[in-house]
Design a protein around this motif. Structure first.
Motif, mmCIF file in Angstrom:
data_model
loop_
_atom_site.group_PDB
_atom_site.id
_atom_site.type_symbol
_atom_site.label_atom_id
_atom_site.label_comp_id
_atom_site.label_asym_id
_atom_site.label_seq_id
_atom_site.Cartn_x
_atom_site.Cartn_y
_atom_site.Cartn_z
ATOM 1 N N TRP A 99 0.838 -1.210 0.000
ATOM 2 C CA TRP A 99 0.000 0.000 0.000
ATOM 3 C C TRP A 99 0.870 1.256 0.000
ATOM 4 C CZ3 TRP A 99 -4.405 2.741 -0.319
ATOM 5 C CH2 TRP A 99 -4.482 3.958 0.367
ATOM 6 N N GLU A 100 1.868 1.304 0.852
ATOM 7 C CA GLU A 100 2.721 2.490 0.942
ATOM 8 C C GLU A 100 3.471 2.731 -0.367
ATOM 9 O OE1 GLU A 100 4.898 1.317 4.518
ATOM 10 O OE2 GLU A 100 3.971 3.030 5.551
ATOM 11 N N ALA A 101 3.913 1.660 -1.016
ATOM 12 C CA ALA A 101 4.593 1.818 -2.303
ATOM 13 C C ALA A 101 3.652 2.365 -3.357
ATOM 14 C CB ALA A 101 5.175 0.472 -2.757
ATOM 15 N N ASP A 102 2.392 1.930 -3.322
ATOM 16 C CA ASP A 102 1.407 2.446 -4.276
ATOM 17 C C ASP A 102 1.116 3.929 -4.023
ATOM 18 O OD1 ASP A 102 1.152 0.118 -5.706
ATOM 19 O OD2 ASP A 102 -0.649 -0.564 -4.668
ATOM 20 N N VAL A 103 1.066 4.317 -2.751
ATOM 21 C CA VAL A 103 0.851 5.727 -2.423
ATOM 22 C C VAL A 103 2.006 6.565 -2.961
ATOM 23 C CG1 VAL A 103 0.721 7.393 -0.530
ATOM 24 C CG2 VAL A 103 -0.588 5.260 -0.409
ATOM 25 N N GLU A 104 3.227 6.073 -2.804
ATOM 26 C CA GLU A 104 4.388 6.806 -3.321
ATOM 27 C C GLU A 104 4.344 6.921 -4.841
ATOM 28 O OE1 GLU A 104 7.923 4.947 -1.903
ATOM 29 O OE2 GLU A 104 7.522 5.426 0.215
ATOM 30 N N ARG A 105 3.753 5.932 -5.499
ATOM 31 C CA ARG A 105 3.605 5.980 -6.957
ATOM 32 C C ARG A 105 2.441 6.857 -7.392
ATOM 33 N NH1 ARG A 105 5.483 0.375 -6.893
ATOM 34 N NH2 ARG A 105 3.368 -0.406 -6.510
ATOM 35 N N GLY A 106 1.680 7.368 -6.443
ATOM 36 C CA GLY A 106 0.595 8.274 -6.771
ATOM 37 C C GLY A 106 -0.774 7.639 -6.847
ATOM 38 N N LEU A 107 -0.895 6.358 -6.483
ATOM 39 C CA LEU A 107 -2.216 5.740 -6.501
ATOM 40 C C LEU A 107 -3.053 6.287 -5.347
ATOM 41 C CD1 LEU A 107 -1.489 2.003 -7.400
ATOM 42 C CD2 LEU A 107 -2.280 3.844 -8.879
ATOM 43 N N PRO A 108 -4.332 6.564 -5.583
ATOM 44 C CA PRO A 108 -5.161 7.236 -4.581
ATOM 45 C C PRO A 108 -5.824 6.278 -3.607
ATOM 46 C CG PRO A 108 -6.411 6.979 -6.592
ATOM 47 C CD PRO A 108 -5.033 6.415 -6.886
ATOM 48 N N GLU A 109 -6.455 6.852 -2.609
ATOM 49 C CA GLU A 109 -7.364 6.113 -1.734
ATOM 50 C C GLU A 109 -8.487 5.535 -2.589
ATOM 51 O OE1 GLU A 109 -8.420 4.194 0.648
ATOM 52 O OE2 GLU A 109 -7.919 5.605 2.268
ATOM 53 N N HIS A 124 -20.369 4.792 5.323
ATOM 54 C CA HIS A 124 -19.227 5.300 6.072
ATOM 55 C C HIS A 124 -19.088 6.805 5.856
ATOM 56 C CE1 HIS A 124 -16.735 1.729 7.468
ATOM 57 N NE2 HIS A 124 -17.869 1.240 7.052
ATOM 58 N N PRO A 125 -18.543 7.527 6.839
ATOM 59 C CA PRO A 125 -18.297 8.954 6.621
ATOM 60 C C PRO A 125 -17.267 9.156 5.516
ATOM 61 C CG PRO A 125 -17.242 8.192 8.639
ATOM 62 C CD PRO A 125 -18.104 7.065 8.170
ATOM 63 N N LYS A 126 -17.336 10.305 4.869
ATOM 64 C CA LYS A 126 -16.358 10.631 3.847
ATOM 65 C C LYS A 126 -14.963 10.641 4.464
ATOM 66 C CE LYS A 126 -15.276 12.188 -0.342
ATOM 67 N NZ LYS A 126 -15.548 11.452 -1.586
ATOM 68 N N MET A 127 -14.020 9.956 3.801
ATOM 69 C CA MET A 127 -12.685 9.793 4.360
ATOM 70 C C MET A 127 -11.672 10.650 3.608
ATOM 71 S SD MET A 127 -13.152 7.714 6.871
ATOM 72 C CE MET A 127 -11.528 7.067 7.292
ATOM 73 N N PRO A 128 -10.590 11.045 4.276
ATOM 74 C CA PRO A 128 -9.569 11.868 3.619
ATOM 75 C C PRO A 128 -9.018 11.183 2.370
ATOM 76 C CG PRO A 128 -9.192 11.810 5.986
ATOM 77 C CD PRO A 128 -10.269 10.815 5.700
ATOM 78 N N GLY A 129 -8.962 11.937 1.269
ATOM 79 C CA GLY A 129 -8.398 11.430 0.028
ATOM 80 C C GLY A 129 -9.313 10.524 -0.755
ATOM 81 N N GLU A 130 -10.516 10.276 -0.246
ATOM 82 C CA GLU A 130 -11.432 9.375 -0.947
ATOM 83 C C GLU A 130 -11.924 9.999 -2.248
ATOM 84 O OE1 GLU A 130 -15.701 7.048 -0.270
ATOM 85 O OE2 GLU A 130 -14.857 8.281 1.337
ATOM 86 N N PRO A 131 -11.995 9.217 -3.331
ATOM 87 C CA PRO A 131 -12.528 9.750 -4.595
ATOM 88 C C PRO A 131 -13.998 10.137 -4.452
ATOM 89 C CG PRO A 131 -11.361 7.674 -4.943
ATOM 90 C CD PRO A 131 -11.526 7.836 -3.467
ATOM 91 N N PRO A 132 -14.522 10.900 -5.404
ATOM 92 C CA PRO A 132 -15.938 11.279 -5.355
ATOM 93 C C PRO A 132 -16.844 10.057 -5.302
ATOM 94 C CG PRO A 132 -14.780 12.530 -7.038
ATOM 95 C CD PRO A 132 -13.828 11.492 -6.563
ATOM 96 N N ARG A 133 -17.887 10.154 -4.510
ATOM 97 C CA ARG A 133 -18.846 9.058 -4.419
ATOM 98 C C ARG A 133 -19.933 9.246 -5.483
ATOM 99 N NH1 ARG A 133 -19.677 7.723 2.043
ATOM 100 N NH2 ARG A 133 -17.472 7.246 2.465
ATOM 101 N N VAL A 134 -19.509 9.157 -6.700
ATOM 102 C CA VAL A 134 -20.427 9.277 -7.823
ATOM 103 C C VAL A 134 -19.916 8.361 -8.928
ATOM 104 C CG1 VAL A 134 -19.162 11.270 -8.766
ATOM 105 C CG2 VAL A 134 -21.533 10.892 -9.434
#
Length: 353
Positions: free
Chosen positions: A307-317, A324-334
């Motif tokens: 997961w951390e390697a993917d984050v460093e490569r720019g992959l999003p949440e 669930h409540p909206k979470m930091p970095g979460e893509p649009p719920r649409v």
């Protein structure tokens, strides 16, 4: 109304008495798969598989999937324990994504599971945590869900590949049928990660499997993006999201069971092999395919590093479930097909917010 009193073993040589009202009541109606299955038969099934069922679902908060009028009637989920809880049944306080807290049932004894059957329970949905610390995950669960155009054969292929990947990550994988068309792969882990980090570790594993088998599996949350592939549902690792327990019956016409199988027998089984009526004999003949699971405890460190390697490569949440409540970095719920880029910021928040 007729009733029976079942006498069942409890701890330290004690006995438990569980009332079974209307024992001849049909839970599964007669179908092409066989004759109707009564409440008595369901209770007898739970007793027959009690040891392995408790090994899988015991000492955990559990949600009860209940039905008024049998599996063809009204379905509802009980997170709060049903009324009339016997004094020997344990509960534990749980915190939900909203911040709300209340008690949930804990399966410590076969008698508790039989009492749940009396309360119209068909399927047990345990949390991936232990009752004494239900904020720290002790097992990871990956749901392999066939999408239209795929089926159990494709799920098997994906499961074998997932097994190899998990072994590379020093996780011991265990597999069971879902009771329907899919498979569930589990691994016990040390209790070092809370839900969000455990979910991220599972995202790392599933994204790596997707890179290896892009035509077979997908992590796409939106159905319109999944195609004819096996959906890897990472959100089963969210707080208050659960999967049917091993040995738990499913409310399907054939009365199938979510059944643990050994990896070497996976290619030779079908979900319809395992039903409320067939599983007790299979279990008596070959034992629990998940025996030893509790001693095979791995660590999520290598999976979380993916997961951390993917984050460093720019992959999003990834998207969270809608409850669930909206979470930091979460893509649009649409849905992507309905998304107008001009209406959204890069962080996933609506424009103008």
């Amino acid at each position: 109304m007729s009733e029976e009193i079942l006498t069942l073993p409890g701890p330290d040589g004690q006995e438990r008495s569980v009332r079974l009202s209307n024992p001849d009541k049909r839970v599964w109606p007669e179908s092409e798969h066989g004759s109707a299955i009564s409440k008595r038969e369901l209770a007898e099934y739970v007793v027959a598989v009690g040891g392995p069922l408790l090994a899988a679902a015991g000492d955990r908060p559990v949600t009860l999937q209940r039905f008024r009028g049998g599996v063809s009637g009204e379905e509802f989920y009980s997170k709060n324990p049903p009324k009339g809880l016997p004094p020997w049944v344990r509960t534990v306080m749980c915190t939900y994504p909203s911040g709300r807290r209340h008690a949930q049932l804990v399966l410590d004894e076969v008698a508790t599971a039989v009492w749940a059957v009396q309360m119209s329970t068909v399927t047990f949905h345990p949390w991936p945590v232990r009752a004494d610390d239900n904020d720290r995950v002790d097992e990871v669960r990956i749901d392999l869900d066939p999408q239209p155009g795929t089926g159990f054969a494709e799920a098997r292929r994906a499961a074998h590949a997932l097994r190899e990947l998990m072994l590379e990550l020093d996780l011991t994988p265990w597999v069971k049928t879902s009771g329907n068309r899919g498979l569930h792969v589990y691994s016990r882990v040390t209790r070092t990660h809370e839900f969000l980090d455990a979910r991220h570790a599972v995202i790392g594993v599933c994204r790596e499997l997707e890179r290896r088998l892009p035509d077979l599996v997908t992590t796409a949350w939106w159905k319109e993006e999944r195609g004819e592939r096996i959906f890897l549902d990472v959100n089963q690792m969210c707080r208050d999201r659960t999967i049917a327990s091993a040995y738990s019956p499913r409310p399907l016409p054939a009365a199938t069971v979510s059944m643990p199988v050994r990896w070497e027998e996976l290619d030779d089984v079908s979900p319809l092999d395992f039903t409320v009526r067939t599983v007790p004999a299979i279990l008596a003949d070959r034992g629990d395919a998940w025996a030893g699971m509790g001693e095979a405890v791995g660590d999520l460190g290598a999976a979380f590093a993916l997961w951390e390697a993917d984050v460093e490569r720019g992959l999003p949440e990834m998207n969270f479930p809608p409850d669930h409540p909206k979470m930091p970095g979460e893509p649009p719920r649409v849905q992507p097909s309905r998304k107008n880029a001009a209406n959204w910021h890069d962080d996933g928040s609506p424009a103008g917010a």
